[in-house]
Design an enzyme around this catalytic site. Structure first.
Site, PDB file in Angstrom:
ATOM      1  N   SER A   6      10.330 -40.011   8.876  1.00  0.00           N
ATOM      2  CA  SER A   6      11.189 -38.956   9.423  1.00  0.00           C
ATOM      3  C   SER A   6      11.068 -38.896  10.940  1.00  0.00           C
ATOM      4  O   SER A   6       9.971 -38.685  11.484  1.00  0.00           O
ATOM      5  CB  SER A   6      10.783 -37.598   8.839  1.00  0.00           C
ATOM      6  OG  SER A   6      11.382 -36.575   9.614  1.00  0.00           O
ATOM      7  N   ASP A  33      16.505 -35.496  10.015  1.00  0.00           N
ATOM      8  CA  ASP A  33      16.499 -34.085   9.619  1.00  0.00           C
ATOM      9  C   ASP A  33      17.340 -33.246  10.563  1.00  0.00           C
ATOM     10  O   ASP A  33      16.957 -33.028  11.718  1.00  0.00           O
ATOM     11  CB  ASP A  33      15.061 -33.554   9.642  1.00  0.00           C
ATOM     12  CG  ASP A  33      14.214 -34.157   8.537  1.00  0.00           C
ATOM     13  OD1 ASP A  33      14.565 -33.956   7.355  1.00  0.00           O
ATOM     14  OD2 ASP A  33      13.222 -34.841   8.848  1.00  0.00           O
ATOM     15  N   MET A  35      18.861 -29.552  11.364  1.00  0.00           N
ATOM     16  CA  MET A  35      18.602 -28.135  11.047  1.00  0.00           C
ATOM     17  C   MET A  35      19.505 -27.242  11.884  1.00  0.00           C
ATOM     18  O   MET A  35      19.772 -27.554  13.053  1.00  0.00           O
ATOM     19  CB  MET A  35      17.152 -27.781  11.370  1.00  0.00           C
ATOM     20  CG  MET A  35      16.150 -28.650  10.645  1.00  0.00           C
ATOM     21  SD  MET A  35      14.481 -28.191  11.141  1.00  0.00           S
ATOM     22  CE  MET A  35      13.547 -29.470  10.308  1.00  0.00           C
ATOM     23  N   MET A  66      19.791 -29.740   6.624  1.00  0.00           N
ATOM     24  CA  MET A  66      19.277 -28.401   6.332  1.00  0.00           C
ATOM     25  C   MET A  66      20.166 -27.404   7.058  1.00  0.00           C
ATOM     26  O   MET A  66      19.758 -26.740   8.017  1.00  0.00           O
ATOM     27  CB  MET A  66      17.804 -28.305   6.776  1.00  0.00           C
ATOM     28  CG  MET A  66      16.868 -29.057   5.845  1.00  0.00           C
ATOM     29  SD  MET A  66      15.275 -29.437   6.603  1.00  0.00           S
ATOM     30  CE  MET A  66      15.694 -30.959   7.418  1.00  0.00           C
ATOM     31  N   MET A 135      12.029 -31.167  -2.167  1.00  0.00           N
ATOM     32  CA  MET A 135      11.201 -30.721  -1.043  1.00  0.00           C
ATOM     33  C   MET A 135       9.814 -30.370  -1.569  1.00  0.00           C
ATOM     34  O   MET A 135       9.674 -29.586  -2.516  1.00  0.00           O
ATOM     35  CB  MET A 135      11.803 -29.481  -0.371  1.00  0.00           C
ATOM     36  CG  MET A 135      13.082 -29.722   0.422  1.00  0.00           C
ATOM     37  SD  MET A 135      12.988 -31.040   1.652  1.00  0.00           S
ATOM     38  CE  MET A 135      11.629 -30.485   2.690  1.00  0.00           C
ATOM     39  N   GLY A 140      12.056 -26.999   7.213  1.00  0.00           N
ATOM     40  CA  GLY A 140      12.188 -26.419   8.542  1.00  0.00           C
ATOM     41  C   GLY A 140      11.226 -26.975   9.573  1.00  0.00           C
ATOM     42  O   GLY A 140      11.501 -26.939  10.758  1.00  0.00           O
ATOM     43  N   PHE A 141      10.106 -27.502   9.108  1.00  0.00           N
ATOM     44  CA  PHE A 141       9.070 -27.956  10.041  1.00  0.00           C
ATOM     45  C   PHE A 141       8.351 -29.191   9.501  1.00  0.00           C
ATOM     46  O   PHE A 141       8.168 -29.315   8.286  1.00  0.00           O
ATOM     47  CB  PHE A 141       8.026 -26.845  10.277  1.00  0.00           C
ATOM     48  CG  PHE A 141       8.640 -25.562  10.749  1.00  0.00           C
ATOM     49  CD1 PHE A 141       8.901 -25.356  12.101  1.00  0.00           C
ATOM     50  CD2 PHE A 141       8.999 -24.575   9.840  1.00  0.00           C
ATOM     51  CE1 PHE A 141       9.493 -24.177  12.540  1.00  0.00           C
ATOM     52  CE2 PHE A 141       9.595 -23.392  10.270  1.00  0.00           C
ATOM     53  CZ  PHE A 141       9.846 -23.194  11.623  1.00  0.00           C
ATOM     54  N   GLY A 142       7.927 -30.044  10.414  1.00  0.00           N
ATOM     55  CA  GLY A 142       7.048 -31.157  10.046  1.00  0.00           C
ATOM     56  C   GLY A 142       5.606 -30.678   9.987  1.00  0.00           C
ATOM     57  O   GLY A 142       5.289 -29.557  10.407  1.00  0.00           O
ATOM     58  N   GLY A 143       4.749 -31.509   9.438  1.00  0.00           N
ATOM     59  CA  GLY A 143       3.316 -31.250   9.482  1.00  0.00           C
ATOM     60  C   GLY A 143       2.806 -30.142   8.588  1.00  0.00           C
ATOM     61  O   GLY A 143       1.719 -29.614   8.813  1.00  0.00           O
ATOM     62  N   ASP A 173       9.788 -35.162   0.007  1.00  0.00           N
ATOM     63  CA  ASP A 173       9.800 -34.890   1.445  1.00  0.00           C
ATOM     64  C   ASP A 173       8.925 -33.683   1.766  1.00  0.00           C
ATOM     65  O   ASP A 173       9.220 -32.562   1.332  1.00  0.00           O
ATOM     66  CB  ASP A 173      11.261 -34.629   1.865  1.00  0.00           C
ATOM     67  CG  ASP A 173      11.434 -34.434   3.359  1.00  0.00           C
ATOM     68  OD1 ASP A 173      10.456 -34.579   4.120  1.00  0.00           O
ATOM     69  OD2 ASP A 173      12.574 -34.121   3.761  1.00  0.00           O
ATOM     70  N   GLY A 175       4.729 -33.135   3.704  1.00  0.00           N
ATOM     71  CA  GLY A 175       3.286 -33.218   3.483  1.00  0.00           C
ATOM     72  C   GLY A 175       2.834 -34.513   2.840  1.00  0.00           C
ATOM     73  O   GLY A 175       1.768 -34.554   2.203  1.00  0.00           O
TER      74      GLY A 175
END
Ligand code: DX5
Ligand code: ZN
Length: 214
Positions: A6, A33, A35, A66, A135, A140-143, A173, A175
């Site tokens: 990603s 991605d 958003m 998204m 999901m 909304g966020f990586g990591g 998608d 973690g």
């Protein structure tokens, strides 16, 4: 295993460099991605940036929208070179119509489910889908940290695909790293998305390879 790093975790100041790294890596697809700050509490990038990615990328583009009203942007996503267009089930009131429109535009069609959306929501359209994206974090966020109950959803989705005769791939998608990647691979995943695990690694190419080999 199909691996789709990603770009959300790439260095946006060096996007060309990072896309070129993926071009020569063992990655299969590039995950993008988008958003809107409405469907998810964050804004990433839009079509002008996707166009710039398209000019450099030599791998198929897996576009994860998204955003609300994704059905309004089908031709623009196609014109940005998308191979796969992922729309969220939660925002599509006329999901069947949107799936057909994506395919008529010449792209593969995928539907994405948030962690809290049950697999059964796709029972009637599964035969028409090229892929389902589950999901494994709230989008909304990586990591973020992998949500463990995703494993049960993969098993249920695999059952639904087999009983319906669908050819849909299962993509996960959020973690994903070597440890969670091995768990979802064992449960039946076909495609792994990874952002932080790839771009946060000292050796991103090696991180991609470690997922490829699962
Ligand atoms: C999250 C995005 C993901 C994200 C994954 O909303 O859909 O594709 O980039 O990032 P990691 O792999 O860091 O969880
Ligand atoms: Zn994504």
């Amino acid at each position: 295993m199909i691996v789709a790093p990603s770009l959300l975790s790439a260095d946006f100041g060096n996007l060309q460099r990072d896309v070129e790294m993926l071009n020569v890596s063992s990655a299969d697809w590039i995950h993008i991605d988008v958003m809107d700050g409405v469907f998810v509490p964050n804004i990433s990038f839009g079509f002008p940036v996707m166009k710039a990615i398209q000019r450099v990328a030599t791998k198929p583009l897996d576009v994860h929208l998204m955003i609300q009203n994704p059905q309004n942007y089908i031709s623009q996503v196609r014109d940005c070179g998308a191979m796969m267009m992922n729309v969220h089930q939660e925002v599509c009131e006329h999901l069947d119509r949107t799936i057909q429109a994506i395919k008529n535009a010449g792209m593969k069609a995928a539907v994405t489910l948030n962690p809290s959306t049950p697999v059964v929501m796709l029972e009637d359209v599964i035969a028409d889908l090229d892929m389902v994206l589950l999901m494994s974090v709230n989008p909304g966020f990586g990591g973020q940290k992998f949500i463990p109950y995703t494993i049960d959803k993969i098993v249920r989705l695999r059952q639904l695909i087999e009983t319906s005769g669908s050819k849909a791939l299962i993509e996960i998608d959020g973690g994903i790293n070597a440890e969670t990647g091995a768990m979802v691979a064992a449960a039946g995943a076909d495609v792994l998305v990874a952002g932080n695990y790839v771009f946060g690694a000292a050796d991103p190419q090696q991180a991609i390879l470690s997922l490829k080999q699962l």
